[in-house]
Each structure stands twice: as structure tokens, then as C-alpha cells.
Design an enzyme around this catalytic site. Structure first.
Site, PDB file in Angstrom:
ATOM      1  NE  ARG A  41      75.293 101.492  77.319  1.00 40.63           N
ATOM      2  CZ  ARG A  41      74.408 102.282  77.876  1.00 40.63           C
ATOM      3  NH1 ARG A  41      73.900 103.317  77.212  1.00 40.63           N
ATOM      4  NH2 ARG A  41      73.986 102.093  79.116  1.00 40.63           N
ATOM      5  N   GLY A  42      72.641  99.224  76.868  1.00 40.75           N
ATOM      6  CA  GLY A  42      71.496  99.590  77.698  1.00 40.75           C
ATOM      7  C   GLY A  42      70.406  98.559  77.429  1.00 40.75           C
ATOM      8  NE  ARG A  82      76.158  93.486  76.769  1.00 43.95           N
ATOM      9  CZ  ARG A  82      76.139  94.645  77.452  1.00 43.95           C
ATOM     10  NH1 ARG A  82      75.538  95.714  76.947  1.00 43.95           N
ATOM     11  NH2 ARG A  82      76.714  94.739  78.627  1.00 43.95           N
ATOM     12  CD  GLN A 189      79.155 101.293  80.259  1.00 43.79           C
ATOM     13  OE1 GLN A 189      80.054 101.530  81.067  1.00 43.79           O
ATOM     14  NE2 GLN A 189      78.902 100.068  79.851  1.00 43.79           N
ATOM     15  CG  ASP A 230      71.088  95.457  82.393  1.00 43.01           C
ATOM     16  OD1 ASP A 230      71.455  96.406  83.119  1.00 43.01           O
ATOM     17  OD2 ASP A 230      71.274  95.439  81.164  1.00 43.01           O
ATOM     18  CE  LYS A 241      77.531  98.135  82.811  1.00 44.56           C
ATOM     19  NZ  LYS A 241      78.099  96.998  82.047  1.00 44.56           N
TER      20      LYS A 241
HETATM   21  O1  MRU Z   1      76.627  97.263  79.715  1.00 46.90           O
HETATM   22  P1  MRU Z   1      75.543  98.264  79.497  1.00 46.90           P
HETATM   23  O2  MRU Z   1      76.062  99.636  79.213  1.00 46.90           O
HETATM   24  O3  MRU Z   1      74.549  97.795  78.460  1.00 46.90           O
HETATM   25  O4  MRU Z   1      74.784  98.333  80.896  1.00 46.90           O
HETATM   26  C1  MRU Z   1      73.637  99.146  81.016  1.00 46.90           C
HETATM   27  C2  MRU Z   1      73.106  99.186  82.404  1.00 46.90           C
HETATM   28  O5  MRU Z   1      73.576  98.505  83.280  1.00 46.90           O
HETATM   29  C3  MRU Z   1      71.899 100.036  82.660  1.00 46.90           C
HETATM   30  O6  MRU Z   1      71.899 100.465  83.990  1.00 46.90           O
HETATM   31  C4  MRU Z   1      70.653  99.175  82.413  1.00 46.90           C
HETATM   32  O7  MRU Z   1      70.633  98.673  81.119  1.00 46.90           O
HETATM   33  C5  MRU Z   1      69.375  99.863  82.724  1.00 46.90           C
HETATM   34  S1  MRU Z   1      68.936 101.267  81.676  1.00 46.90           S
HETATM   35  C6  MRU Z   1      67.900 100.683  80.480  1.00 46.90           C
END
Ligand code: MRU
Length: 344
Positions: A41-42, A82, A189, A230, A241
Site C-alpha cells: 500500500r502507499g 484502488r 498504518q 495520493d 488518507k
Molecule cells: O491506504 P494506504 O495505506 O495506501 O494510504 C496511503 C496514504 O494515504 C499515504 O499518505 C499516501 O499514499 C502518500 S505516501 C506515498
């Protein structure tokens, strides 16, 4: 993630911090499931994983009859897994575009072209985090503590991360910052991943529940908030997030700068404003349960948006791989698909 001889090895982040196991994916179906289940993820990391999934699609026996159609269908399917992070769709489109018209009929040639593009996406992502680190380190030079949300570090990118990259760089230079890591409900996370990776690196990390962040800022315990993104709309609205928006409101209320660290590839001018960014909604079960155990009464409904939109006017500055960008944002934000990024 690590590509090894036709297999994508993925560190399963759902096991952290207790279990550090890698799963071996040999089909795009397996990579798509790993992305859906947040094993990887990320924003940046899922873009990279999806790029390698495209290589696996190009190698599949099912691709033989209609190779181009098969790989194109996977590009669409991976993008849908996603929808919020723009990196995913950009990465798969870039891999598609990298396969020359005359290479499609040969399995070895189409896969080699796809693999070269996936490797480039990964290498460029590693390089971007170094540039963000240097730009962000200047902004945080006078701080002793920051608040962050979710996980934006080594687990979320190919390098040191986005929002966490300046913190790693400052630590290397002997300027140790305290990091207040919001736990990041519902899937933790912050508590599971940010606390784990910062503690492993010897960085002073203090976990807080999301609801404590405003009090930390009110008491003057941190001099900045720094988060990742994102997708960033053309007007500077930020999808990140869920829980980022209330953090930005609290920062504004207490006069604390709110920084968003993201590579140019996170800016999506095709979305004019935040309202045009698709926000992923996940299984309500993630909210009504805690670490796999039901906590809400049976039958209670839950709303589970994985991301929220922070309006551009709450963002003090963007920390990008092209430097720091301050308001007014119109006309100043990266608008072109950047050459050295996940754009396609
Ligand atoms: O749902 P996730 O864990 O994939 O969400 C990740 C985030 O919201 C991060 O803040 C975001 O991807 C930026 S870091 C590359």
C-alpha cells in the site's frame, strides 16, 4: 517489492509489525489481490507493484491469443483496484505505452519492454524521494517535532518516502526530530507501519490516537504537520488518507504550518478540484472491527471512506521533487506529465 526472475516478491505489510513475511506473486491476479488487501500500500508502492503486475500479465499464457487485448484489460482492472492514488493508472499506462507495436506478438519482447518500464518507474521513485528529502529538510530545519498521518516512508515508496523522507535526511545529518505518528484508524498504518519503520531507524517516534493530534498542536508540542498525498487536483486540493483533512483544520486553527510532500507525479491536472478525485470506499467491516475483532454491535452500519480531501487553502506549501511550491497555487503546480516520474 522486489522483482526476481519472473516473480514479484511483496513484503506483506498486513503482518507488520509482528510478522515480516514476503509473498511471491507470479500472476497479475495475485498482485491485484495484494494491492486490494493492502499487503502492499502507499501511493507510490502500489504504482510500482501494478507496473510489475503488467509484466506478469504480458508473460501469462492467457496472453497468447490476443496479447495486446489481454494486457490492456489488465491495465483497466489494476486501475480499478484502488482508484484514488493516481500513480496506479499512470504506471500501468506507462508500461503499456512502452511496448512497441512490433513487440506484442513475441512473449519475450513484450515482457522485456514492460519490465524495463517497470524498473524505470521504480528507480525514478527512489530518486524522487531524495529530492523531496532535501527540499523538506530546509522547511523543517528549525523544528524539533512534527505530526504526521498514515505511512509515507520506506514502506510506501521505493526510497525513503515522501513526508518521512526529510525526517530521515535530517536524522542522518544529526538533527533528530520527534515524530508524533497518528495511529490512522481504521487500519492503523501509523501505529503499525510508521511507528515500526521510524523506530527501526532509531527516530524518536511517539504514537498518538488520531483524536489527540489537535491537542498536540494546541499545546505547541510540534511546529509543523507533514503528510503525503495520493492525488493532488489542479487547484491544489489534496486527496490523502482519511483523517488528513481534520489534521489540516487543526493546524490552521493553531497557526501551525501544514506541508504536503509528494512527487510531481502525484499532481493530476485532469482533476480540476478535489471533487473530481475518486475516493475509495472500503468494507464497513474495517470500521466496525478492530484488529479483526468485532467491536460495534451487530447490525450497525458504517461509512468507510479510505481518503479525504483537504482544500488547497489549508496547505502552507507543497514539498515536491521539483522544490517547494507556495500559494497562490494556480499556475504553479506541476501540470505536465513529468519525464522522471510515474506519468505515462
Ligand atoms: O491506504 P494506504 O495505506 O495506501 O494510504 C496511503 C496514504 O494515504 C499515504 O499518505 C499516501 O499514499 C502518500 S505516501 C506515498
Amino acid at each position: 517489492v522486489e522483482w526476481r526472475d519472473g516473480t514479484l516478491l511483496i513484503l506483506d505489510q498486513t503482518g507488520l509489525p509482528g510478522r515480516s513475511e514476503r509473498l511471491a506473486a507470479t500472476t497479475p491476479t495475485e498482485v491485484a489481490a495484494a494491492i486490494r488487501q493492502l499487503r502492499v500500500r502507499g501511493a507510490d508502492a502500489i504504482g510500482i507493484a501494478a507496473a510489475y503486475a503488467m509484466v506478469l500479465a504480458a508473460l501469462e499464457p492467457a496472453a497468447e491469443d490476443d496479447p495486446r487485448g489481454h494486457v490492456e484489460r489488465w491495465a483497466v482492472a489494476l486501475t480499478a483496484v484502488r482508484p484514488t492514488a493516481v500513480h496506479l493508472s499512470r504506471a500501468v499506462r506507462r508500461v503499456l505505452a512502452a511496448i512497441p507495436a512490433d513487440a506484442w506478438e513475441r512473449r519475450d519482447r513484450r515482457a522485456a519492454a514492460a519490465l524495463a518500464a517497470a524498473r524505470a518507474i521504480e528507480a525514478e521513485d527512489r530518486a524522487m524521494s531524495g529530492r523531496i528529502a532535501r527540499a523538506g529538510a530546509k522547511l523543517l530545519a528549525a523544528a524539533t517535532a512534527v505530526v504526521t498521518h498514515c505511512n509515507t516512508g520506506r514502506l510506501a515508496t521505493a526510497g525513503d518516502g515522501t513526508a518521512l523522507a526529510p525526517i530521515y535526511l535530517l536524522a542522518k545529518r544529526g538533527h533528530g526530530l520527534r515524530v508524533y505518528a497518528c495511529e490512522t484508524r481504521p487500519l492503523l498504518q501509523g501505529a503499525r507501519l510508521t511507528a515500526w519503520e521510524l523506530a527501526q531507524a532509531g527516530i524518536d517516534v511517539v504514537q498518538i490516537v488520531d483524536g489527540a493530534a489537535a491537542s498536540v498542536l494546541a499545546r505547541g508540542m510540534a511546529q509543523a504537520v507533514i503528510v503525503g498525498a495520493d492525488r493532488i487536483a489542479g487547484n491544489g486540493d489534496v486527496a490523502n488518507k482519511v483523517g488528513t483533512y481534520p489534521l489540516a483544520l487543526a493546524a490552521r486553527a493553531h497557526g501551525v504550518p501544514f506541508y504536503v510532500a509528494a512527487p510531481a507525479s502525484t499532481f493530476d491536472p485532469a482533476a480540476a478540484a478535489g471533487a473530481a478525485i475518486p475516493l475509495e470506499e472500503r468494507d464497513p467491516e474495517e470500521v466496525t472491527s478492530f484488529l479483526g475483532r468485532r467491536v460495534a454491535p451487530h447490525g450497525v452500519a458504517a461509512f468507510n471512506p479510505a481518503f479525504d480531501i483537504t482544500p488547497a487553502d489549508l496547505v502552507t506549501a507543497f514539498v515536491t521533487d521539483r522544490g517547494v511550491i507556495r500559494p497562490p497555487y494556480p499556475g504553479r503546480l506541476p501540470a505536465d506529465p513529468p519525464a522522471g516520474s510515474q506519468a505515462g
